[in-house]
Each structure stands twice: as structure tokens, then as C-alpha cells.
Design a protein around this motif. Structure first.
Motif, PDB file in Angstrom:
ATOM      1  N   TYR A 203       0.830  -1.201   0.000  1.00  0.00           N
ATOM      2  CA  TYR A 203       0.000   0.000   0.000  1.00  0.00           C
ATOM      3  C   TYR A 203       0.866   1.254   0.000  1.00  0.00           C
ATOM      4  O   TYR A 203       0.632   2.197  -0.776  1.00  0.00           O
ATOM      5  CB  TYR A 203      -0.928  -0.013   1.211  1.00  0.00           C
ATOM      6  CG  TYR A 203      -1.770   1.236   1.332  1.00  0.00           C
ATOM      7  CD1 TYR A 203      -2.927   1.400   0.573  1.00  0.00           C
ATOM      8  CD2 TYR A 203      -1.411   2.263   2.201  1.00  0.00           C
ATOM      9  CE1 TYR A 203      -3.699   2.548   0.681  1.00  0.00           C
ATOM     10  CE2 TYR A 203      -2.170   3.417   2.314  1.00  0.00           C
ATOM     11  CZ  TYR A 203      -3.311   3.559   1.551  1.00  0.00           C
ATOM     12  OH  TYR A 203      -4.067   4.697   1.638  1.00  0.00           O
ATOM     13  N   GLY A 206       2.307   2.110  -3.268  1.00  0.00           N
ATOM     14  CA  GLY A 206       1.363   2.413  -4.340  1.00  0.00           C
ATOM     15  C   GLY A 206       0.982   1.210  -5.172  1.00  0.00           C
ATOM     16  O   GLY A 206       0.443   1.357  -6.266  1.00  0.00           O
ATOM     17  N   THR A 209      -4.454  -0.554  -4.085  1.00  0.00           N
ATOM     18  CA  THR A 209      -5.392   0.564  -4.015  1.00  0.00           C
ATOM     19  C   THR A 209      -6.558   0.254  -3.103  1.00  0.00           C
ATOM     20  O   THR A 209      -6.923   1.053  -2.244  1.00  0.00           O
ATOM     21  CB  THR A 209      -5.922   0.918  -5.417  1.00  0.00           C
ATOM     22  OG1 THR A 209      -4.818   1.236  -6.271  1.00  0.00           O
ATOM     23  CG2 THR A 209      -6.875   2.103  -5.347  1.00  0.00           C
ATOM     24  N   VAL A 212     -11.464   2.460  -2.222  1.00  0.00           N
ATOM     25  CA  VAL A 212     -11.277   3.805  -1.671  1.00  0.00           C
ATOM     26  C   VAL A 212     -12.624   4.366  -1.237  1.00  0.00           C
ATOM     27  O   VAL A 212     -13.604   4.305  -1.974  1.00  0.00           O
ATOM     28  CB  VAL A 212     -10.614   4.735  -2.701  1.00  0.00           C
ATOM     29  CG1 VAL A 212     -10.489   6.142  -2.133  1.00  0.00           C
ATOM     30  CG2 VAL A 212      -9.263   4.185  -3.113  1.00  0.00           C
ATOM     31  N   GLY A 215     -10.615   8.560   0.641  1.00  0.00           N
ATOM     32  CA  GLY A 215      -9.237   8.767   0.235  1.00  0.00           C
ATOM     33  C   GLY A 215      -8.573   9.844   1.080  1.00  0.00           C
ATOM     34  O   GLY A 215      -9.175  10.440   1.968  1.00  0.00           O
ATOM     35  N   ARG A 227      -4.886  10.605  -2.663  1.00  0.00           N
ATOM     36  CA  ARG A 227      -3.682   9.785  -2.680  1.00  0.00           C
ATOM     37  C   ARG A 227      -3.769   8.722  -1.601  1.00  0.00           C
ATOM     38  O   ARG A 227      -4.640   8.765  -0.722  1.00  0.00           O
ATOM     39  CB  ARG A 227      -2.450  10.662  -2.434  1.00  0.00           C
ATOM     40  CG  ARG A 227      -2.447  11.381  -1.082  1.00  0.00           C
ATOM     41  CD  ARG A 227      -1.107  12.009  -0.777  1.00  0.00           C
ATOM     42  NE  ARG A 227      -1.096  12.813   0.455  1.00  0.00           N
ATOM     43  CZ  ARG A 227      -0.967  12.325   1.670  1.00  0.00           C
ATOM     44  NH1 ARG A 227      -0.868  11.005   1.864  1.00  0.00           N
ATOM     45  NH2 ARG A 227      -0.952  13.128   2.739  1.00  0.00           N
ATOM     46  N   ASN A 228      -2.850   7.765  -1.656  1.00  0.00           N
ATOM     47  CA  ASN A 228      -2.708   6.810  -0.566  1.00  0.00           C
ATOM     48  C   ASN A 228      -2.172   7.520   0.669  1.00  0.00           C
ATOM     49  O   ASN A 228      -1.458   8.518   0.559  1.00  0.00           O
ATOM     50  CB  ASN A 228      -1.751   5.687  -0.951  1.00  0.00           C
ATOM     51  CG  ASN A 228      -2.420   4.627  -1.814  1.00  0.00           C
ATOM     52  OD1 ASN A 228      -3.587   4.769  -2.202  1.00  0.00           O
ATOM     53  ND2 ASN A 228      -1.696   3.567  -2.112  1.00  0.00           N
TER      54      ASN A 228
END
Length: 496
Positions: A203, A206, A209, A212, A215, A227-228
Motif C-alpha cells: 500500500y 502504491g 489501491t 477507496v 481517500g 492519494r494513498n
């Protein structure tokens, strides 16, 4: 209020003031640029004061203590000579990992990997055959101890050191996934399978995912995207892991209850003051403080007057906790530690956060230096750091340091000076082989020998002392050995 409490109170006030200044700081003290502002590029500073304590853990305030034997060495091994060390603050499980805890792990592995990678599930299963004895009728325990709900809260046994580490890694991912769900960044996803499951490293890289929800707002893109989460956001926790030998012993001794103004009033032989019976409360006077073997053939006492009340393991929250609030740090089951065993660890290891067993690694990269894709189980691969990189260091010279200064190529008895890239385990064998009537013998010490601590339901009082050391190959297990997890404490050394 004694001096220590006054100092602690003042220190906490100063720390709180610094944190308040830091967290309320809206712009850089060095550049003047605003933090968390999408208009100037979006450099983010998390508004987090202290690390959250993960499920099942309690804070262990670190400090200096005398590590090693607190009683006569009955085995004459002399492998735990007392010495003063400092253990930094950390977090530790209140109890041993129970059967139901481990069943949850097996269930998750079966749900995610069972269809296409059944070997993953088989590799994680505890060895229930450890209950067998050639001259004892223990066969019912083989079938029911891990499976019957009556034993749900009993400590899991038959787990190797390797399996215990895998459990810690799995627990890290499940807790961090929950943190992200609770923060509204991810949504629940019970359909994860094979490589598409939440893994903390994947994670952060990246490469996962997930589903989400809201987020994390991405300020670097003008605040329009998501974004993460990053480790810098302070949402996720450090990894669960096995405690080091020093951490385990420090937590078991629990001198915090015997210390005033940095003076230890009484050095404990066990995790409590006194012997094996409770003497500080008339209501429980004479009650056993732990689950152990009182003498030959006496595992539980006489019917109607049971002593520790458990012939085999007892539930993980049994008896009384020590001064840190930890249960069964003596008796019930012994517990795996991280360390590689050496008889002279007390001479070799550092006096700050002592540990033997380091193998320095890095995330695997391709020829161009880019992070490699996660494997078929959804995990980021790690490899030992390259020798050419280690050779440039001042504080270490190789990735492999399990046998440093005690079994490596420079210290082997046969003095075989060689290339550090050679098989390191061979040098350890050279160090610990001996001759018996022209035949090679071995002390069974190797780079796979791991320390376990604390007496078990099958041990006498001597092994209840936290300073007592024993070891077993990391791929073996026993009906007397379980484990509990620990975690690094980030930031302040003071326990909450």
C-alpha cells in the motif's frame, strides 16, 4: 510527590508544550512557507501528537536495569551473567496470543489464499502433534486443544519461531487496514484474494489501491485529487513483531513497581515480589502466582485443593499481572523472542537495546533501481543489502550479522579467513563443532537457534525466573512454547 514523579510531570508538561507549538505551527520556522497549503505545493505536516497504542498492547516505559540471572544457575551454563543495559520504551501484548487469535489468522489465510495457494494455510497451521508423548495418553489434546471452543482463550502452542513472525506480519497488515478504514480513507473489502489483499508495504509503495472511500486529500495536486496515506500521516502503526530477549526480560521483571528515585528497593527473582505464592493480600494468601510444575508428578495439586489449578496451559488472562500489567510472564507457556541464541550474548551485545540477530535488508529493486512488483501473495519482497553497499559503512560491514563476533569468518575457531559473501552458517558450524573420539559433534547452536523465555506449565520454579535462557531451532515447536507480540514505541519515552 517524589522527585521522580515531579521530574516526570515537568517533562511531560514541557513535551506537551513543544507538541502544542509543533502541531499548531502553520508555517515553517526556517522558510516561512505555510504547511498543508495546496497553493504553495502542499508540503504536509501531520497534526499528530503521540502514537496510538495498537489493539492488545500496553505501553512499557523503558529504562536501565540489570539483565541476567537473579538466582543460582542450576544448569551450570553461565550464559546469563548479570550486566546493566538500557531498554527503550516499547509496546507489548498484555497476554500471550491465544488459540482464537491464531484461528482468526488461519481463517483469513484460508479465505484469501486457500483456493489458489493452499500451501500458505498449511504452512501456518500449528503442529498439534506436539502434544504426543510416547509414554503418556495425550492423544485427545492433538484433536481438540486448538479447535474446541473450550480452549479458545488458552495460549496457542505448536507454533515455530518462523510461524510466530508470520503471524506478527499478518497482524500488522490487519491493524493498519483497520486504521485506514476508521480514518475514512479505505472502505471494507471482504472480497480480497491472492495478491489483491491489503499489505502495508504494498500500500505504501502504491501497489495496492483497495476500495477507496474518501481517500486522502492530495494537496500536491492543488487539493483536487486523492492519494494513498503515507507513514508521515501518522495514521498507520509500526510493525507488530516478537520482543527482543532484553525487552521480554525487562517487561517480565517489571521493576517499575520496586523503584523510587532511581533506586530499586528489591531485585525480583520472579515477575512478582517473593516466591511462588501470593502473600500481599489476605483474601488470596497462599494462592499460586503462576502455572508451573511444583515438583515431580505435581502439575496441579490435590483434588479439592488444587494449587495453580491447571494441569496443562491455563487461559491467557489467568493469575495476576505483574507491575506492567502483563499476564503470565512466568509459567503457563514459555515464549519466543527475536534473538539468535549465543552462550556469551551478555559479553557481545550492545548495552543499549541489546539484540543479536540482525540481517539488514532493503526492498527489492530492478536493474534501474525501481521497486519491483509485489509477489503473487501481494507482498513486497525484501533482500539483504548488497555487500558493496555494506562495505562502505562504518557501523556494519555485511548484511548478515547473526553471528557477528561469535561464529562469523573472523571469529571462527578454525580461523578461516574468507570472503564475507561465503556461506555464513558454515562459519558458525565451525565455531560450535567439537571433537568426540575423532567424530564431529555439535552443541546444537546455530544461526537458527532462537531464544525462548519464561517457564511453562511443565517447568519447575527455576525456569520461572525471567533471566533464565533456553533455545530451540526456529523451525521447531513444542507444547510448552507460545508467544506474544511487541511493537516499537514512537516518540516520547514516557508511557501513557
Amino acid at each position: 510527590m517524589n522527585n521522580r514523579r515531579v521530574f516526570k510531570t515537568l517533562a511531560l508538561m514541557v513535551l506537551a508544550g513543544l507538541l502544542t507549538v509543533s502541531c499548531s505551527q502553520k508555517s515553517s520556522r526556517t522558510t516561512g512557507w505555510a504547511y498543508n497549503d495546496a497553493n504553495n505545493g502542499g508540503f504536509e505536516v501531520a497534526q499528530v501528537n503521540e502514537q496510538e497504542i495498537g489493539p492488545g498492547l500496553i505501553a512499557i516505559e523503558g529504562g536501565t536495569f540489570v539483565m541476567g540471572a537473579t538466582t543460582d544457575n542450576l544448569t551450570y551454563s553461565w550464559d546469563n551473567t548479570p550486566r546493566k543495559v538500557t531498554v527503550p520504551s516499547f509496546l507489548m501484548d498484555r497476554t500471550e496470543v491465544s488459540n482464537v487469535d491464531y484461528q482468526e489468522y488461519i481463517y483469513w489465510l484460508t479465505r484469501v489464499y486457500g483456493q489458489n495457494y493452499p500451501q500458505v494455510v498449511r504452512n501456518a497451521m500449528p503442529d498439534t502433534l506436539v502434544w504426543r508423548d510416547r509414554l503418556s495418553y495425550n492423544e485427545p489434546m492433538v484433536e481438540i486443544y486448538f479447535r474446541h471452543p473450550s480452549y479458545n482463550d488458552y495460549p496457542v502452542v505448536g507454533v515455530t519461531w518462523v510461524q510466530a513472525n508470520d503471524y506478527c506480519a499478518w497482524r500488522t497488515d490487519r491493524v493498519n487496514e483497520l486504521m485506514l478504514v476508521q480514518a475514512g480513507i479505505l472502505d471494507w473489502d471482504p472480497t480480497q484474494q491472492d495478491e489483491e489483499n491489503f499489505n502495508t508495504d504494498a500500500y505504501l509503495a502504491g501497489q495496492y489501491t483497495g476500495k477507496v472511500k474518501n481517500g486522502k486529500k492530495d494537496l500536491s495536486k492543488g487539493g483536487d485529487g486523492v492519494r494513498n496515506a503515507r507513514m508521515e500521516d501518522g495514521i498507520m502503526l509500526p510493525s507488530y513483531r516478537l520482543p527482543t530477549e532484553a525487552e521480554w526480560e525487562y517487561a517480565a521483571v517489571g521493576l517499575v513497581g520496586n523503584t523510587s528515585n532511581e533506586i530499586v528497593s528489591e531485585r525480583k527473582v520472579y515477575p512478582w515480589n517473593g516466591d511462588g505464592l501470593r502473600t500481599d493480600n489476605k483474601k488470596y494468601y497462599g494462592s499460586f502466582m503462576a502455572n508451573f510444575k511444583r515438583g515431580p508428578g505435581d502439575y496441579m495439586g490435590v483434588a479439592g485443593h488444587l494449587n495453580d489449578g491447571a494441569a496443562l496451559p491455563a487461559p491467557v488472562g489467568s493469575y495476576w499481572p505483574n507491575d506492567y500489567g502483563l499476564y503470565n510472564m512466568a509459567g503457563n507457556v514459555s515464549e519466543w523472542c527475536q534473538d539468535v541464541y549465543r552462550p556469551l550474548s551478555f559479553e557481545d551485545v550492545a548495552d543499549y537495546s541489546p539484540f543479536r540477530g540482525n540481517v539488514f535488508t532493503m526492498k527489492a529493486v530492478d536493474e534501474e533501481g525501481f521497486l519491483m512488483q509485489k509477489d503473487s501473495l501481494g507482498r513486497i519482497r525484501r533482500v539483504p543489502i548488497p555487500q558493496e553497499e555494506a562495505a562502505k559503512r562504518q557501523n556494519y560491514r555485511t548484511a548478515f550479522n547473526k553471528n557477528y563476533d561469535d561464529g562469523d569468518y573472523m571469529s571462527a575457531i578454525r580461523n578461516r579467513w574468507s570472503d564475507p559473501q561465503d556461506d555464513q552458517s558454515q562459519f558458525t558450524r565451525d565455531m560450535y563443532e567439537f571433537a568426540t573420539n575423532d567424530m564431529a559433534g555439535t552443541t546444537l547452536i546455530s544461526d537458527e537457534s532462537r531464544v525462548y523465555k519464561g517457564g511453562s506449565w511443565a517447568d519447575g520454579p527455576y525456569y520461572l525466573s525471567p533471566g533464565t535462557r533456553r533455545y530451540l531451532n526456529q523451525n521447531q515447536s513444542a507444547s510448552t512454547i507460545g508467544f506474544r507480540c511487541a511493537m516499537n514505541k514512537v516518540g516520547s519515552s514516557f508511557a501513557k
